[in-house]
Structure formats: C-alpha cells, structure tokens
Design an enzyme around this catalytic site. Structure first.
Site, PDB file in Angstrom:
ATOM      1  CE  LYS A   1      23.324  -1.292  89.691  1.00  0.00           C
ATOM      2  NZ  LYS A   1      22.037  -0.567  89.464  1.00  0.00           N
ATOM      3  CD  GLU A  24      24.643  -1.072  99.701  1.00  0.00           C
ATOM      4  OE1 GLU A  24      25.658  -0.483  99.272  1.00  0.00           O
ATOM      5  OE2 GLU A  24      23.482  -0.660  99.497  1.00  0.00           O
ATOM      6  CG  HIS A  50      24.971  -0.233  94.256  1.00  0.00           C
ATOM      7  ND1 HIS A  50      23.706   0.103  94.694  1.00  0.00           N
ATOM      8  CD2 HIS A  50      25.731  -0.389  95.384  1.00  0.00           C
ATOM      9  CE1 HIS A  50      23.706   0.125  96.020  1.00  0.00           C
ATOM     10  NE2 HIS A  50      24.925  -0.166  96.463  1.00  0.00           N
ATOM     11  CG  ASN A  53      21.335   2.244  87.023  1.00  0.00           C
ATOM     12  OD1 ASN A  53      21.862   1.137  87.135  1.00  0.00           O
ATOM     13  ND2 ASN A  53      20.618   2.788  87.980  1.00  0.00           N
ATOM     14  CE1 TYR A  69      19.960  -2.145  94.142  1.00  0.00           C
ATOM     15  CE2 TYR A  69      20.271  -4.040  92.711  1.00  0.00           C
ATOM     16  CZ  TYR A  69      20.503  -2.709  93.018  1.00  0.00           C
ATOM     17  OH  TYR A  69      21.284  -1.939  92.182  1.00  0.00           O
TER      18      TYR A  69
HETATM   19  N1  UDP Z   1      15.560   0.570  89.432  1.00  0.00           N
HETATM   20  C1  UDP Z   1      14.744   0.218  88.381  1.00  0.00           C
HETATM   21  N2  UDP Z   1      13.529   0.849  88.237  1.00  0.00           N
HETATM   22  C2  UDP Z   1      13.107   1.786  89.101  1.00  0.00           C
HETATM   23  C3  UDP Z   1      13.935   2.140  90.174  1.00  0.00           C
HETATM   24  C4  UDP Z   1      15.154   1.525  90.314  1.00  0.00           C
HETATM   25  O1  UDP Z   1      15.117  -0.647  87.572  1.00  0.00           O
HETATM   26  O2  UDP Z   1      12.004   2.323  88.913  1.00  0.00           O
HETATM   27  C5  UDP Z   1      16.847  -0.123  89.623  1.00  0.00           C
HETATM   28  C6  UDP Z   1      18.061   0.712  89.148  1.00  0.00           C
HETATM   29  O3  UDP Z   1      19.001  -0.195  88.582  1.00  0.00           O
HETATM   30  C7  UDP Z   1      18.600   1.293  90.440  1.00  0.00           C
HETATM   31  C8  UDP Z   1      18.270   0.188  91.431  1.00  0.00           C
HETATM   32  O4  UDP Z   1      17.045  -0.381  91.000  1.00  0.00           O
HETATM   33  O5  UDP Z   1      19.982   1.572  90.345  1.00  0.00           O
HETATM   34  C9  UDP Z   1      18.128   0.649  92.855  1.00  0.00           C
HETATM   35  O6  UDP Z   1      17.206   1.716  92.900  1.00  0.00           O
HETATM   36  P1  UDP Z   1      17.516   3.018  93.762  1.00  0.00           P
HETATM   37  O7  UDP Z   1      16.257   3.805  93.837  1.00  0.00           O
HETATM   38  O8  UDP Z   1      18.153   2.609  95.046  1.00  0.00           O
HETATM   39  O9  UDP Z   1      18.542   3.822  92.836  1.00  0.00           O
HETATM   40  P2  UDP Z   1      20.098   4.166  92.997  1.00  0.00           P
HETATM   41  O10 UDP Z   1      20.373   4.250  94.466  1.00  0.00           O
HETATM   42  O11 UDP Z   1      20.853   3.065  92.328  1.00  0.00           O
HETATM   43  O12 UDP Z   1      20.268   5.468  92.282  1.00  0.00           O
HETATM   44 MG    MG Z   2      19.956   2.925  96.028  1.00  0.00          MG
END
Ligand code: UDP
Ligand code: MG
Length: 151
Positions: A9, A126, A115, A112, A49
């Site tokens: 990212k 995706e 992805h 973070n 997303y």
């Molecule tokens: N995210 C965020 N706040 C939250 C949850 C998710 O900003 O409370 C963002 C974070 O960058 C995350 C992305 O949204 O990577 C997608 O969320 P997901 O729960 O799918 O997490 P991941 O699969 O990336 O671990």
């Molecule tokens: Mg996810």
C-alpha cells in the site's frame, strides 16, 4: 494453483519498504506472476473495498489506498492465501505479532502496509480489477522440487 492479490500500500512504498516486503514473499518460495506499480484511483479503490461499503472506515480506507503509488502483485502457490495472510499478520500493526509484516514494520492503526486477499472468492474478484488474464505470467521455478517436494 491458488493465487492471491497482494498490494504493498502507499505507506509501504513511501517508507521504501517494497523491497523488504517482496523479499519475504520471495524467500518463502511464493511465485510472483504479475506486478504493477500504480496509483490506484478512488474509483478502483471503492471497487476493491466494495465488501466494506457502508462501514465507518470505508471512506478513509478508500482515501488511504488511493493516496499515492502502490505496488500491486499476484502470487501463486498451493495454500498461498493462508500463508500470506499469516505472513501479513493481524490488521493493525500494534496488534500484529512480531515476525509478521504488519507486526515488524508498523504500529499505526490507520496505515498497515499490505493488503492480501482473504479467500479464493476474494482473490477471484480482486485480481481482475488490476490485471488482464494475459498479464498473469505462467512460468516454472527451476528448484520447485526443493520447494514443494517430499509431500
Ligand atoms: N481498516 C480501517 N479501520 C478498521 C478496519 C479496517 O482503517 O476499523 C482498513 C485497514 O487498512 C484494512 C482495510 O480497511 O487493511 C480492510 O479491512 P479488513 O478488515 O478487510 O482487514 P485486512 O483484511 O486488510 O486485514
Ligand atoms: Mg480484508
């Protein structure tokens, strides 16, 4: 063979961590079959997303993903999705275990680094958002016997 979409990212690119992160996947033995360095548009980030549409963080994560250049890759291997999800660690750096990408390189809640598709269904949705079928390169490792043998 299973495939996954991984995005290094905008924070990973800006913090010059793309090499470090790619190296981990390469050393693990996962096969790189596509790569694109690009700034993801807001429209594409919204599609990416879509599963989170309506959640409180939707607008902000779309803004984050489209805020600067990303390195978008596809990796291939048996069980690649579960392996890469483990290598990434929990969603936020401050809870991700040391030894994981998110646990080792970040402590932010908002940023973070990576992805990764979370299921074969997510990967199937995706990957075509970023790559045409002909951009997925088929090739063989010369040491696949050492990597995948004795099973
Ligand atoms: N995210 C965020 N706040 C939250 C949850 C998710 O900003 O409370 C963002 C974070 O960058 C995350 C992305 O949204 O990577 C997608 O969320 P997901 O729960 O799918 O997490 P991941 O699969 O990336 O671990
Ligand atoms: Mg996810």
């Amino acid at each position: 063979m299973e495939r996954t979409l991984i995005i290094l990212k905008p924070d990973a690119v800006a913090r010059r961590l793309t090499g470090e992160i790619l190296t981990r996947f390469e050393k693990k033995g996962l096969k790189l079959i596509a790569a694109k360095f690009m700034t993801i548009s807001k429209e594409l980030a919204e599609k990416h997303y879509d599963v989170h549409k309506g959640k409180p963080f939707f607008e902000s994560v779309v803004g984050y993903l489209s805020s600067g250049p990303s390195m978008v890759i596809v990796l291939e291997s048996a069980n690649v999705i579960s392996m890469t999800r483990k290598m990434m660690g929990a969603t936020f750096g401050y809870t991700a275990e040391p030894g994981t990408i998110r646990g080792d390189f970040g402590c932010s809640r908002g940023y973070n680094l990576v992805h990764g598709s979370d299921s074969p269904e997510s990967a199937a949705y995706e990957i075509p958002l970023y790559f045409k079928p002909e951009e997925l390169v088929e090739w063989e490792f010369s040491d696949s016997g050492w990597l995948y043998g004795r099973d």
